[in-house]
Scaffold this motif. Structure first.
Motif, PDB file in Angstrom:
ATOM      1  N   UNK A   6       0.834  -1.208   0.000  1.00  0.00           N
ATOM      2  CA  UNK A   6       0.000   0.000   0.000  1.00  0.00           C
ATOM      3  C   UNK A   6       0.868   1.256   0.000  1.00  0.00           C
ATOM      4  N   UNK A   7       1.910   1.269   0.842  1.00  0.00           N
ATOM      5  CA  UNK A   7       2.806   2.424   0.872  1.00  0.00           C
ATOM      6  C   UNK A   7       3.472   2.631  -0.479  1.00  0.00           C
ATOM      7  N   UNK A   8       3.888   1.531  -1.092  1.00  0.00           N
ATOM      8  CA  UNK A   8       4.526   1.597  -2.408  1.00  0.00           C
ATOM      9  C   UNK A   8       3.552   2.154  -3.441  1.00  0.00           C
ATOM     10  N   UNK A   9       2.309   1.654  -3.419  1.00  0.00           N
ATOM     11  CA  UNK A   9       1.304   2.136  -4.357  1.00  0.00           C
ATOM     12  C   UNK A   9       0.995   3.611  -4.166  1.00  0.00           C
ATOM     13  N   UNK A  10       0.906   4.049  -2.908  1.00  0.00           N
ATOM     14  CA  UNK A  10       0.660   5.463  -2.634  1.00  0.00           C
ATOM     15  C   UNK A  10       1.822   6.325  -3.106  1.00  0.00           C
ATOM     16  N   UNK A  14       1.716   9.207  -5.936  1.00  0.00           N
ATOM     17  CA  UNK A  14       2.154  10.575  -5.658  1.00  0.00           C
ATOM     18  C   UNK A  14       3.144  11.050  -6.716  1.00  0.00           C
ATOM     19  N   UNK A  15       4.064  10.169  -7.125  1.00  0.00           N
ATOM     20  CA  UNK A  15       5.021  10.524  -8.177  1.00  0.00           C
ATOM     21  C   UNK A  15       4.284  10.774  -9.488  1.00  0.00           C
ATOM     22  N   UNK A  86      -0.050  -7.525  -7.112  1.00  0.00           N
ATOM     23  CA  UNK A  86      -0.733  -6.330  -6.583  1.00  0.00           C
ATOM     24  C   UNK A  86       0.006  -5.020  -6.844  1.00  0.00           C
ATOM     25  N   UNK A  87       1.335  -5.069  -7.028  1.00  0.00           N
ATOM     26  CA  UNK A  87       2.070  -3.825  -7.260  1.00  0.00           C
ATOM     27  C   UNK A  87       2.555  -3.719  -8.707  1.00  0.00           C
ATOM     28  N   UNK A  88       2.107  -4.608  -9.574  1.00  0.00           N
ATOM     29  CA  UNK A  88       2.543  -4.550 -10.973  1.00  0.00           C
ATOM     30  C   UNK A  88       2.129  -3.242 -11.620  1.00  0.00           C
ATOM     31  N   UNK A  89       0.881  -2.845 -11.420  1.00  0.00           N
ATOM     32  CA  UNK A  89       0.403  -1.608 -12.053  1.00  0.00           C
ATOM     33  C   UNK A  89       1.106  -0.390 -11.459  1.00  0.00           C
ATOM     34  N   UNK A  90       1.293  -0.397 -10.144  1.00  0.00           N
ATOM     35  CA  UNK A  90       1.992   0.726  -9.512  1.00  0.00           C
ATOM     36  C   UNK A  90       3.420   0.845 -10.031  1.00  0.00           C
ATOM     37  N   UNK A  91       4.069  -0.297 -10.254  1.00  0.00           N
ATOM     38  CA  UNK A  91       5.433  -0.280 -10.785  1.00  0.00           C
ATOM     39  C   UNK A  91       5.452   0.287 -12.200  1.00  0.00           C
ATOM     40  N   UNK A  92       4.483  -0.118 -12.998  1.00  0.00           N
ATOM     41  CA  UNK A  92       4.349   0.420 -14.353  1.00  0.00           C
ATOM     42  C   UNK A  92       4.163   1.933 -14.328  1.00  0.00           C
ATOM     43  N   UNK A 150      -4.251   3.615 -12.080  1.00  0.00           N
ATOM     44  CA  UNK A 150      -2.967   4.029 -11.532  1.00  0.00           C
ATOM     45  C   UNK A 150      -2.514   3.205 -10.330  1.00  0.00           C
ATOM     46  N   UNK A 151      -3.117   2.033 -10.156  1.00  0.00           N
ATOM     47  CA  UNK A 151      -2.573   1.031  -9.246  1.00  0.00           C
ATOM     48  C   UNK A 151      -3.037   1.071  -7.814  1.00  0.00           C
ATOM     49  N   UNK A 152      -3.809   2.067  -7.395  1.00  0.00           N
ATOM     50  CA  UNK A 152      -4.209   2.149  -5.995  1.00  0.00           C
ATOM     51  C   UNK A 152      -5.243   1.086  -5.620  1.00  0.00           C
TER      52      UNK A 152
END
Length: 264
Positions: A6-10, A14-15, A86-92, A150-152
């Motif tokens: 969750x922290x990674x996704x947030x 933010x970036x 779960x963090x694939x989209x956030x990484x993208x 956007x992955x959230x």
């Protein structure tokens, strides 16, 4: 682990948000210290035209390859062997934002004027179109599920221990008239410039080419995902502009996310 996801996704979101806001200033030469026609990287003030063209084309190419390649289903299947789903989209989203940040930082303005109507009434029209384009981009992301795009939503689902539902094809509002309103919004924002410099024109032409190529790949993936339903939708609805005299696509049930969210 779910909390760190969750922290990674947030953080990734933010970036992205900061990058998106900077992009508005970058394209419009507003508010930001370095824009499409303003500012130069350190030591690059006297770089020749050929060098500026090469650098800018390479920067645009890096973003296009990263943004398109990582969106393909085959790459996702390989990528999620190493990156938790779960963090694939956030990484993208994070990597796409970093590619844009690199473009902003190293872009070399080419300020020869192609057209300038800043003192004419047409400038007002172009400015309205420009801001309408950015508004269309933002609205379209919410129509198809901004937070999943956007992955959230993925990291929140991981935190709550639930699975996201499979994509469901929908055509909300703008998507009933245009198949790719996000891309249309970007094109309006990029091309509607009262003052068009050679550097801005290069940016607009290159991103237009990337968008058209990206649509070809994206629609191939959407046909594979939704089959005949997407083929019928493509026949009924214009790609980047409403079809004259055409009827809007029939409204689909508002459940789940659209295929657009999986590929933009």
């Amino acid at each position: 682990m779910a909390f760190f996801a969750l922290l990674y996704g947030l953080a990734a979101y933010a970036v992205f948000l900061a990058t998106f806001l900077y992009a508005i200033g970058f394209v419009g030469n507003l508010w930001v210290p370095k824009a499409i026609d303003l500012g130069m990287p350190a030591g690059a003030a006297d770089s020749p035209l050929a060098e500026a063209l090469l650098v800018n084309v390479l920067l645009l190419g890096v973003f296009a390859v990263q943004h398109s390649l990582m969106a393909r289903p085959a790459f996702k299947r390989w990528w999620t062997r190493f990156v938790p789903k779960p963090i694939e989209r956030s990484t993208y989203v994070l990597l796409a934002s970093l590619a844009l940040i690199a473009l902003f930082a190293h872009w070399r303005p080419i300020v020869a004027v192609v057209w300038d109507v800043s003192g004419a009434p047409l400038a007002v029209v172009l400015n309205v179109i420009h801001w309408a384009g950015w508004g269309m981009v933002l609205l379209s992301t919410f129509l198809i599920d901004h937070f999943e795009l956007f992955g959230l939503k993925q990291v929140l689902a991981r935190l709550s221990g639930r699975e996201l539902p499979a994509p469901v094809f929908r055509t909300p509002l703008l998507y009933r008239r245009v198949r790719h309103p996000i891309y249309l919004g970007f094109l309006l924002a990029f091309w509607a410039a009262p003052t068009m410099t050679a550097g801005h024109l290069l940016f607009a032409v290159a991103t237009t080419g990337y968008i058209l190529i990206g649509i070809w790949f994206e629609e191939r993936d959407l046909i594979a995902l939704f089959g005949e339903r997407y083929r019928r939708y493509r026949e009924e609805v214009g790609m980047l502009w409403p079809r004259l005299g055409g009827r809007p696509a029939a409204k689909q049930p508002d459940a789940g996310s659209t295929g657009h969210a999986a590929h933009h």
